[in-house]
Design a protein around this motif. Structure first.
Motif, PDB file in Angstrom:
ATOM      1  N   GLN A 445       0.838  -1.200   0.000  1.00  0.00           N
ATOM      2  CA  GLN A 445       0.000   0.000   0.000  1.00  0.00           C
ATOM      3  C   GLN A 445       0.874   1.250   0.000  1.00  0.00           C
ATOM      4  OE1 GLN A 445      -3.372   0.210  -0.311  1.00  0.00           O
ATOM      5  NE2 GLN A 445      -3.172   2.437  -0.382  1.00  0.00           N
ATOM      6  N   LYS A 446       1.946   1.236   0.784  1.00  0.00           N
ATOM      7  CA  LYS A 446       2.834   2.409   0.839  1.00  0.00           C
ATOM      8  C   LYS A 446       3.511   2.625  -0.510  1.00  0.00           C
ATOM      9  CE  LYS A 446       3.788   2.250   5.812  1.00  0.00           C
ATOM     10  NZ  LYS A 446       2.913   3.381   6.155  1.00  0.00           N
ATOM     11  N   ILE A 448       2.232   1.928  -3.401  1.00  0.00           N
ATOM     12  CA  ILE A 448       1.243   2.516  -4.311  1.00  0.00           C
ATOM     13  C   ILE A 448       0.999   3.976  -3.925  1.00  0.00           C
ATOM     14  CG2 ILE A 448      -1.183   2.431  -5.053  1.00  0.00           C
ATOM     15  CD1 ILE A 448      -0.928  -0.674  -4.757  1.00  0.00           C
ATOM     16  N   ASP A 449       0.910   4.256  -2.625  1.00  0.00           N
ATOM     17  CA  ASP A 449       0.735   5.636  -2.160  1.00  0.00           C
ATOM     18  C   ASP A 449       1.860   6.532  -2.678  1.00  0.00           C
ATOM     19  OD1 ASP A 449      -1.491   4.956  -0.683  1.00  0.00           O
ATOM     20  OD2 ASP A 449      -0.447   4.843   1.238  1.00  0.00           O
ATOM     21  N   VAL A 458      -4.992   3.968 -10.949  1.00  0.00           N
ATOM     22  CA  VAL A 458      -5.119   4.207  -9.506  1.00  0.00           C
ATOM     23  C   VAL A 458      -4.167   5.310  -9.057  1.00  0.00           C
ATOM     24  CG1 VAL A 458      -4.777   3.190  -7.210  1.00  0.00           C
ATOM     25  CG2 VAL A 458      -6.017   1.921  -8.967  1.00  0.00           C
ATOM     26  N   ASN A 459      -2.859   5.126  -9.297  1.00  0.00           N
ATOM     27  CA  ASN A 459      -1.952   6.227  -8.949  1.00  0.00           C
ATOM     28  C   ASN A 459      -1.310   6.874 -10.176  1.00  0.00           C
ATOM     29  OD1 ASN A 459      -0.001   4.360  -9.628  1.00  0.00           O
ATOM     30  ND2 ASN A 459       0.964   4.281  -7.604  1.00  0.00           N
TER      31      ASN A 459
END
Lengths: 548, 153
Positions: A445-446, A448-449, A458-459
């Motif tokens: 998740q990090k 992708i963030d 998404v990103n």
């Protein structure tokens, strides 16, 4: 927020062309691979011939020139009747291999009318509560004619195996003609992750015993029935990387093999029908290298560590599903492209069977239309692209061979670590696996963030929500299905001989306590109309164990 | 029997100090029904802890009575439930009915693989927010903050 603002990647996601030169699992990638990069790579020792030790180039000599991989249809919803009708339709269209998905209550050993099954009956698969349900699934076919791969794990797989054997008996099919696959992974089947999934409703030691009971029964009686010991797919879906995937999958299989050997089973016989169910993710070359490296480690371990002399026991065979966790809800048609990339990696990796995720899986359960698209994707690769026409076309590539070597070394290092911790089963019991998984999930998740990992739609490369195409999803009728099954089971129980039922229940308890192989006792039970849930309750009682 | 106790300790140490800790509020997270896909909720638990919330994660296989009882005992400020296998309508209906019968009035949100029309139906049922796949951590934290602010208003 304005539309223009929505199109900007949020957070710290980057919008410039910066590349990280490493694989998903963090193996460094050079600008160019030269002969010297392959190190002490030896063609004879490390590559060999297709179908020969160490099987780097594929498990069979002719590979896809002789037989295109199986394109399995995944079926199972509503009721055994609806599922059988669907199978008959698909069989008429030329399909003869099916993955039967099982609903969640059945997967945990509960009958459709158990209170715990509220809202779940027939939703994610077919419910199987009685021998009659299994006979309904085989209506129109013998278990020697169509191949069903049942997505089920112990303890439940001991009961479904008993049902399958009973169906064969009633249809007059000799056991040695029965084909198909019984998934039999005690740990990873229930989506891989938390130990709670395998300890809450049945004791862990009992689950492991039934796993080996199944292996014993199949290897002694049903030489053509595959059993799948390792569902590496569900494990990988938790978010772990390709190196962990290879190590935890193989480590688990070897641990189960050791238990089978301790039972006195012959290492030159029982692994012949062992197979693996693996994920193919989006990092193209890393996945190809993973499959090749896993085949090599398996061959070497089976020959050198287990001492198997039968070459069939050195050969790792696997089915693939494309990685559900690489799909996006945003711009879902892009998922067709992702599945294509993953399918090609599986083909270059030498898979025996492929199932592709449907593009709408981040919205809901797949529809007929999206399932067909997933099948057509495979057919284009199989029949139009030409990539099947020579065996292991990437063999000898400086990059692919180097990466295969790197993957093998990295997986072996993790396997050694697991060995020092007492094996994979100990790592699972102790909570180590769950900690590894959770750390990796949070890292994903990090990544992708921060934009360290790209996720199109998404990103990066987003569109405003109003430009998204509406997606139709499969409609769930859990209340209708549950009510119908409740009424069916009420009648089934009313129509049985109470004394024969009670005797069969008592027989389960005696067999358990005597340490017998449970499959014959469960066959006797289901033939006397003991239900799935009751079989489990009798086995729990025999262990003086309750969860309610 | 194995009972999954609420986990209070963080799953991992937050890497970044949260920029602000405005609320010190407590969020109860749980999976309901037999679904065991927990990647989403474990990740959300971590994201919310990093954003300064206190998170109580109940684990898998919870039913409405246990979620509501725990929310009352833990004095939770909001409840979050995650779904992947199609149980969202049945389980959220049970949860909201149980909250009403126990007189518990806090925002409840859910997330996971949920079709668009079901997401609308859930909101109509009284679910404060439905978080669908593909959110960044900052979006998740902002939306939870938003529903708590609306709940307090």
């Amino acid at each position: 927020m304005s539309d223009a603002a929505k199109q900007q990647p949020a957070g710290r996601a980057r919008d410039y062309e910066e590349q990280l030169f490493e694989t998903g699992a963090g193996i460094g990638i050079r600008a160019l691979y030269q002969p010297e990069d392959t190190g002490d790579f030896d063609v004879g020792r490390d590559l060999g011939e297709p179908g020969d030790y160490p099987f780097t180039r594929g498990p069979y000599p002719g590979m896809y020139r002789e037989r295109i991989w199986t394109r399995r249809f995944q079926v199972g919803f509503g009721s055994p009747q609806e599922t059988n009708e669907r199978i008959k339709y698909l069989h008429g269209q030329g399909a003869n291999g099916f993955v039967i998905t099982i609903d969640l209550p059945t997967s945990y050993g509960f009958d459709s009318d158990d209170q715990i099954a509220d809202g779940e009956v027939g939703v994610t698969g077919v419910p199987i509560s009685t021998l009659e349900d299994m006979e309904t699934l085989y209506d129109g076919f013998g278990p020697d004619a169509v191949s069903y791969a049942l997505s089920i794990r112990p303890p439940v797989s001991a009961v479904t195996l008993a049902m399958l054997a009973s169906v064969a008996e009633r249809k007059g099919v000799p056991f040695d003609k029965v084909i198909g696959t019984q998934q039999n992974d005690p740990f990873y089947q229930m989506s891989g992750g938390p130990l709670q999934t395998v300890t809450q409703f049945f004791p862990l030691d009992g689950t492991l015993r039934l796993c080996v009971d199944n292996i014993e029964f199949i290897s002694k009686n049903m030489p053509r029935l595959n059993w799948m010991v390792t569902n590496g797919y569900n494990l990988r879906e938790t978010g772990i990387n390709a190196i962990q995937d290879g190590a935890f999958t193989l480590g688990h299989a070897f641990d189960i093999f050791r238990r089978a050997r301790e039972r006195g089973l012959d290492v030159d016989l029982f692994p012949r029908r062992a197979s693996f169910f693996l994920s193919c993710s989006i990092d193209f070359f890393e996945e190809i290298a993973k499959f090749r490296a896993m085949r090599r480690i398996y061959a070497r371990t089976m020959r050198e560590e287990f001492g198997a002399t039968n070459p069939e026991c050195w050969r790792l065979r696997f089915s693939v599903q494309s990685a559900g966790n690489t799909l996006t809800r945003q711009q879902p048609q892009v998922n067709i492209i992702r599945a294509s990339v993953e399918a090609m990696a599986a083909v270059f990796g030498g898979a025996q069977s492929i199932h592709l995720c449907s593009y709408d899986e981040a919205h809901g359960l797949p529809t007929e239309e999206s399932s067909r698209m997933a099948l057509r994707t495979q057919q284009v690769i199989a029949y139009e692209s030409g990539i099947t026409k020579t065996i292991d076309p990437l063999g000898g590539s400086y990059y692919v061979e180097t990466l295969t070597n790197d993957m093998e070394a990295a997986i072996r290092a993790r396997l050694a670590d697991i060995g020092e911790r007492g094996g994979m089963v100990a790592c699972i019991r102790e909570g180590w696996l769950e900690r590894e998984i959770n750390a990796e999930r949070i890292k994903n998740q990090k990544d992708i963030d921060s934009g360290r990992r790209n996720l199109v739609g998404v990103n990066r490369f987003r569109i405003p929500p109003e430009e998204e195409v509406p997606i139709a999803t499969h409609k769930i009728r859990a209340d209708v299905w549950g009510a119908r099954r409740g009424e069916y089971l009420r009648q089934y129980r009313a129509g049985r001989d109470p004394q024969a039922w009670a005797d069969a229940m008592a027989h389960i308890g005696r067999a358990w306590k005597a340490g017998e192989n449970m499959v014959p006792a469960l066959m006797n039970a289901v033939k006397n109309k003991v239900t799935m849930g009751e079989c489990h309750e009798a086995m729990r009682q025999a262990q003086s164990w309750s969860f309610r | 029997m194995t009972i999954h106790e609420p986990i209070h300790e963080p799953i991992h140490e937050p890497i970044h100090e949260p920029i602000h800790r405005p609320l010190h509020r407590r969020i109860l997270l749980a999976k309901m029904g037999l679904d065991c896909h927990d990647t989403g909720i474990v990740t959300v638990a971590s994201v919310l802890r990093d954003a300064g919330y206190e998170v109580v994660y109940l684990g898998l296989h919870n039913f409405a009575d246990r979620v509501v009882k725990t929310a009352i005992e833990e004095d939770a400020d909001a409840i979050g439930i995650s779904f992947l296998s199609g149980q969202h309508m049945t389980q959220m209906r049970r949860l909201i009915e149980q909250m009403q019968s126990e007189g518990l009035r806090i925002p409840v949100f859910c997330g996971g693989v949920i079709p668009d029309d079901d997401a609308e139906a859930l909101k109509a049922m009284g679910v404060a927010d439905v978080m669908l796949p593909g959110l960044l951590s900052s979006d998740v934290a902002a939306r939870v903050e938003g529903l708590l602010a609306r709940g307090a208003a």
